[in-house]
Enzyme design. Structure first.
Site, mmCIF file in Angstrom:
data_model
loop_
_atom_site.group_PDB
_atom_site.id
_atom_site.type_symbol
_atom_site.label_atom_id
_atom_site.label_comp_id
_atom_site.label_asym_id
_atom_site.label_seq_id
_atom_site.Cartn_x
_atom_site.Cartn_y
_atom_site.Cartn_z
ATOM 1 C CE1 TYR A 76 -7.899 -25.402 40.859
ATOM 2 C CE2 TYR A 76 -7.811 -25.261 38.472
ATOM 3 C CZ TYR A 76 -8.454 -24.979 39.669
ATOM 4 O OH TYR A 76 -9.642 -24.302 39.667
ATOM 5 C CG LEU B 216 -16.631 -14.699 51.502
ATOM 6 C CD1 LEU B 216 -17.583 -15.674 50.824
ATOM 7 C CD2 LEU B 216 -16.617 -14.929 53.002
ATOM 8 C CB SER C 213 -25.569 -13.202 42.312
ATOM 9 O OG SER C 213 -25.614 -14.077 41.218
ATOM 10 N N GLY D 140 -28.558 -16.645 46.860
ATOM 11 C CA GLY D 140 -28.447 -15.710 47.978
ATOM 12 C C GLY D 140 -29.419 -14.552 47.834
ATOM 13 C CB SER E 99 -22.167 -28.483 46.109
ATOM 14 O OG SER E 99 -22.439 -29.025 44.828
ATOM 15 N N GLY F 88 -23.147 -13.368 49.854
ATOM 16 C CA GLY F 88 -23.419 -13.501 48.414
ATOM 17 C C GLY F 88 -24.868 -13.175 48.113
ATOM 18 C CB THR G 255 -13.544 -17.924 47.696
ATOM 19 O OG1 THR G 255 -12.460 -17.261 47.045
ATOM 20 C CG2 THR G 255 -14.800 -17.072 47.618
ATOM 21 C CG ASN H 279 -25.891 -18.049 49.033
ATOM 22 O OD1 ASN H 279 -26.588 -18.931 48.534
ATOM 23 N ND2 ASN H 279 -25.491 -17.005 48.317
HETATM 24 N N1 LIG Z 1 -26.220 -23.142 41.369
HETATM 25 C C1 LIG Z 1 -26.035 -24.429 41.637
HETATM 26 O O1 LIG Z 1 -26.384 -25.331 40.845
HETATM 27 C C2 LIG Z 1 -25.392 -24.866 42.917
HETATM 28 C C3 LIG Z 1 -25.260 -26.236 43.188
HETATM 29 C C4 LIG Z 1 -24.653 -26.634 44.368
HETATM 30 C C5 LIG Z 1 -24.185 -25.683 45.265
HETATM 31 N N2 LIG Z 1 -24.314 -24.355 44.979
HETATM 32 C C6 LIG Z 1 -23.787 -23.378 45.940
HETATM 33 O O2 LIG Z 1 -24.762 -22.388 46.173
HETATM 34 C C7 LIG Z 1 -24.130 -21.142 46.525
HETATM 35 C C8 LIG Z 1 -24.768 -20.016 45.769
HETATM 36 O O3 LIG Z 1 -24.495 -20.196 44.392
HETATM 37 P P1 LIG Z 1 -25.338 -19.531 43.216
HETATM 38 O O4 LIG Z 1 -25.694 -20.625 42.311
HETATM 39 O O5 LIG Z 1 -26.378 -18.649 43.758
HETATM 40 O O6 LIG Z 1 -24.173 -18.688 42.496
HETATM 41 P P2 LIG Z 1 -24.062 -17.153 42.071
HETATM 42 O O7 LIG Z 1 -25.317 -16.673 41.441
HETATM 43 O O8 LIG Z 1 -22.796 -17.061 41.296
HETATM 44 O O9 LIG Z 1 -23.895 -16.420 43.458
HETATM 45 C C9 LIG Z 1 -22.709 -16.558 44.196
HETATM 46 C C10 LIG Z 1 -22.574 -15.388 45.124
HETATM 47 O O10 LIG Z 1 -21.302 -15.525 45.792
HETATM 48 C C11 LIG Z 1 -20.622 -14.282 45.653
HETATM 49 N N3 LIG Z 1 -19.188 -14.438 45.704
HETATM 50 C C12 LIG Z 1 -18.384 -15.072 44.838
HETATM 51 N N4 LIG Z 1 -17.103 -14.913 45.192
HETATM 52 C C13 LIG Z 1 -17.094 -14.155 46.318
HETATM 53 C C14 LIG Z 1 -16.077 -13.622 47.145
HETATM 54 N N5 LIG Z 1 -14.787 -13.816 46.870
HETATM 55 N N6 LIG Z 1 -16.443 -12.901 48.209
HETATM 56 C C15 LIG Z 1 -17.735 -12.672 48.483
HETATM 57 N N7 LIG Z 1 -18.750 -13.117 47.731
HETATM 58 C C16 LIG Z 1 -18.423 -13.854 46.654
HETATM 59 C C17 LIG Z 1 -21.062 -13.751 44.303
HETATM 60 O O11 LIG Z 1 -20.727 -12.391 44.167
HETATM 61 P P3 LIG Z 1 -20.501 -11.730 42.705
HETATM 62 O O12 LIG Z 1 -21.843 -11.720 42.047
HETATM 63 O O13 LIG Z 1 -19.983 -10.377 43.012
HETATM 64 O O14 LIG Z 1 -19.510 -12.584 41.998
HETATM 65 C C18 LIG Z 1 -22.538 -14.040 44.393
HETATM 66 O O15 LIG Z 1 -23.185 -13.081 45.171
HETATM 67 C C19 LIG Z 1 -22.637 -21.356 46.252
HETATM 68 O O16 LIG Z 1 -21.979 -21.561 47.479
HETATM 69 C C20 LIG Z 1 -22.585 -22.613 45.420
HETATM 70 O O17 LIG Z 1 -21.385 -23.337 45.582
HETATM 71 C C21 LIG Z 1 -24.921 -23.920 43.844
#
Ligand SMILES: NC(=O)c1ccc[n+]([C@@H]2O[C@H](COP(=O)([O-])OP(=O)(O)OC[C@H]3O[C@@H](n4cnc5c(N)ncnc54)[C@H](OP(=O)(O)O)[C@@H]3O)[C@@H](O)[C@H]2O)c1
Length: 308
Positions: free
Chosen positions: A183, A87, A42, A45, A161, A39, A134, A113
């Site tokens: 769900y 994924l 965005s 990551g 998280s 990831g 995923t 990530n």
């Molecule tokens: N942001 C928060 O507040 C927060 C809090 C707790 C935990 N987290 C965790 O932190 C991690 C990163 O999140 P983020 O906030 O940086 O979110 P984000 O900006 O949405 O980034 C998520 C990344 O995962 C990729 N992704 C989503 N579905 C996928 C798939 N099927 N196969 C491969 N890649 C996929 C996205 O790709 P696309 O751009 O192509 O969709 C993107 O690159 C996540 O695991 C999230 O659960 C985040």
């Protein structure tokens, strides 16, 4: 950057809520290291990719498509390896594993990530609820496939998280992995993040007696594309309150980067990190029987997936 950071003291690591990925890697040379981040295009990551690359690591950046990975990696040095890893598509994950092996990459860290959050309606991949597939199953295939490439002191970092607390009371509903018996968007997200945590703990047990480690992290709460499925009102509140109470992306990437490369946690395994310090997770996430059951059930799911 949020107001909170001014009221929260740093923890024993010397870092804390307000620390950024750049700060936790300040003075470190990662020359000679190779680190894979899923990831990478965005949010957290992308920042982890940027900062780890800036410190000299050779980065392997994966995204849903090769094009997205290439774009994300374009700003880094020539040695950066962009790879597709969708994924929710086992063939794509396996192709990613095969490419890492073919290229002979020895990984010093695998940062799992990528993730999706709170899909409003039930969606599935191969009959399994899509967030579980995923966030957990996809990364399970990736990491178990790459263990042979992990350096002798390599680290696996799972993005869990604080929302793991929102998992069902039994932790993982093994009799409802399809989501068809009921769900709820946030419960399903919580379950997938609980699974990320259990996976890190079970992997740590399996890596016991070696210098390899596995840990899980909570990055904080950060406004990123992850919130794309949140309802518009919640998004508006997030947008308004964000600057006051949420971490910036630079701060949000700090904990995963800390767990992936900081020398102070080289021997730490099976831990849950928040704000760049070891933190407490839900007590049942410490249950080795539950983690072992998740591993076995996930192996069974993977065994039923199409071979190609
Ligand atoms: N942001 C928060 O507040 C927060 C809090 C707790 C935990 N987290 C965790 O932190 C991690 C990163 O999140 P983020 O906030 O940086 O979110 P984000 O900006 O949405 O980034 C998520 C990344 O995962 C990729 N992704 C989503 N579905 C996928 C798939 N099927 N196969 C491969 N890649 C996929 C996205 O790709 P696309 O751009 O192509 O969709 C993107 O690159 C996540 O695991 C999230 O659960 C985040």
């Amino acid at each position: 950057m949020s107001l909170f950071q001014h009221f929260k003291a740093n923890g024993p690591s010397g870092f804390g809520y307000g620390s950024t990925a750049e700060q936790v890697t300040e003075g470190l040379s990662l020359a000679g290291k190779t680190i894979l981040v899923t990831g990478c295009n965005s949010g957290l990551g992308q920042e982890a990719l940027r900062v780890l690359g800036r410190r000299g690591a050779r980065m392997v950046g994966t995204a849903r498509t090769l094009e997205k990975a290439r774009q994300a990696c374009a700003a880094l040095t020539d040695g950066t390896v962009p790879l597709a890893c969708e994924l929710s598509d086992p063939a794509s994950v396996r192709a990613c594993v095969a490419e890492v092996k073919r290229a002979g990459l020895r990984l010093d860290a695998i940062v799992c990530n990528a993730g999706i959050m709170a899909l409003p309606k039930l969606e599935q991949a191969y009959g399994i609820e899509l967030q579980f597939f995923t966030n957990h199953v996809g990364h399970f295939i990736l990491v178990t496939g790459l263990l042979g490439q992990l350096a002798a002191d390599g680290r696996v970092v799972m993005l869990s998280s604080g929302a793991h607390q929102r998992a069902p009371k039994e932790g993982v509903q093994f009799d409802n992995l399809s989501g068809e018996k009921g769900y709820r968007a946030w419960t399903a997200y919580g379950q997938s993040k609980f699974a990320n945590l259990l996976f890190a703990k079970e992997l740590a047990r399996r890596l016991g007696g070696t210098k390899r480690t596995a840990n899980a992290v909570h990055p904080g709460v950060i406004r990123t594309n992850l919130g794309r499925h949140m309802n518009p009102i919640a998004n508006l509140v997030f947008g308004l309150a964000g600057p006051l109470v949420l971490k910036s992306v630079a701060q949000g990437a700090a904990t995963e980067v800390y767990a992936a490369v900081h020398p102070a946690v080289a021997g730490v395994s099976g831990a849950y990190f928040a704000d760049c310090n070891v933190a407490k997770c839900r007590p049942d996430a410490e249950d080795p029987a539950l983690a072992a059951k998740l591993w076995k059930v996930t192996e069974e799911i993977v065994a039923r997936l199409p071979a190609q």
